[in-house]
Design a protein around this motif. Sequence first.
Motif, PDB file in Angstrom:
ATOM      1  N   LEU A  82       0.833  -1.214   0.000  1.00 43.35           N
ATOM      2  CA  LEU A  82       0.000   0.000   0.000  1.00 43.35           C
ATOM      3  C   LEU A  82       0.862   1.256   0.000  1.00 43.35           C
ATOM      4  CD1 LEU A  82      -2.895  -0.917   2.466  1.00 43.35           C
ATOM      5  CD2 LEU A  82      -3.061  -0.496   0.001  1.00 43.35           C
ATOM      6  N   GLY A  83       1.954   1.243   0.736  1.00 44.05           N
ATOM      7  CA  GLY A  83       2.853   2.393   0.749  1.00 44.05           C
ATOM      8  C   GLY A  83       3.542   2.602  -0.576  1.00 44.05           C
ATOM      9  N   ARG A  84       3.892   1.523  -1.245  1.00 37.29           N
ATOM     10  CA  ARG A  84       4.570   1.617  -2.544  1.00 37.29           C
ATOM     11  C   ARG A  84       3.618   2.082  -3.630  1.00 37.29           C
ATOM     12  NH1 ARG A  84       6.672  -3.581  -4.433  1.00 37.29           N
ATOM     13  NH2 ARG A  84       7.903  -2.347  -5.877  1.00 37.29           N
ATOM     14  N   TRP A  85       2.356   1.686  -3.541  1.00 35.26           N
ATOM     15  CA  TRP A  85       1.407   1.911  -4.626  1.00 35.26           C
ATOM     16  C   TRP A  85       0.474   3.074  -4.390  1.00 35.26           C
ATOM     17  CZ3 TRP A  85      -0.187  -3.915  -5.005  1.00 35.26           C
ATOM     18  CH2 TRP A  85       0.897  -4.650  -5.481  1.00 35.26           C
ATOM     19  N   GLY A  86       0.668   3.831  -3.313  1.00 36.53           N
ATOM     20  CA  GLY A  86      -0.149   5.003  -3.086  1.00 36.53           C
ATOM     21  C   GLY A  86      -1.452   4.765  -2.352  1.00 36.53           C
TER      22      GLY A  86
END
Length: 168
Positions: A82-86
């Motif tokens: 989730l952090g990587r993909w926004g």
Amino acid sequence: VQDEIAGLIAKSISPQLTPVAAGAARPVDPAALELYLEGRALAAKASIDSLKRAIALFDRAVQRDPSFALARAQQARAYVQLGRWGGLVPRDAWAGAKAALGPALADAPDAPEVLVAQGWILRTADWRWREAERAFARALEQRPNDPDVLVSAAVLKAGIGRSDEAHA
């Protein structure tokens, strides 16, 4: 005679659900295992919505079985994604991932799933690439043919400019 022996063996076996994927010997609460498997299926869809729903299922699994390291490891991985993909502000995603991983490391520090989650956090949140590489290498020692472990290690190797190793 064979049927009689098979019948005696079947009677002496008491079924217990265990996290077979980790090779762990401890029983897992069946309801927690079901929540974990539902979470894994959602996380595999790899959408922001499905990852958020997976995190909630992993959370429910560890509420039922607080030392269920696999559920915590998968929850940590979902937060990293989730952090990587926004899907979350990175700072919040990394905090969630680390909060999930801490107890997993305490309960099963050598489980491949825990090592892979640790590797992703070290790589993505902390930028500690060499330590991430060591975590993935330890997971690969145990599961050299596991696609998830292989892909995770390859992504890291590509990221540090070792494309030949990543492709291998």
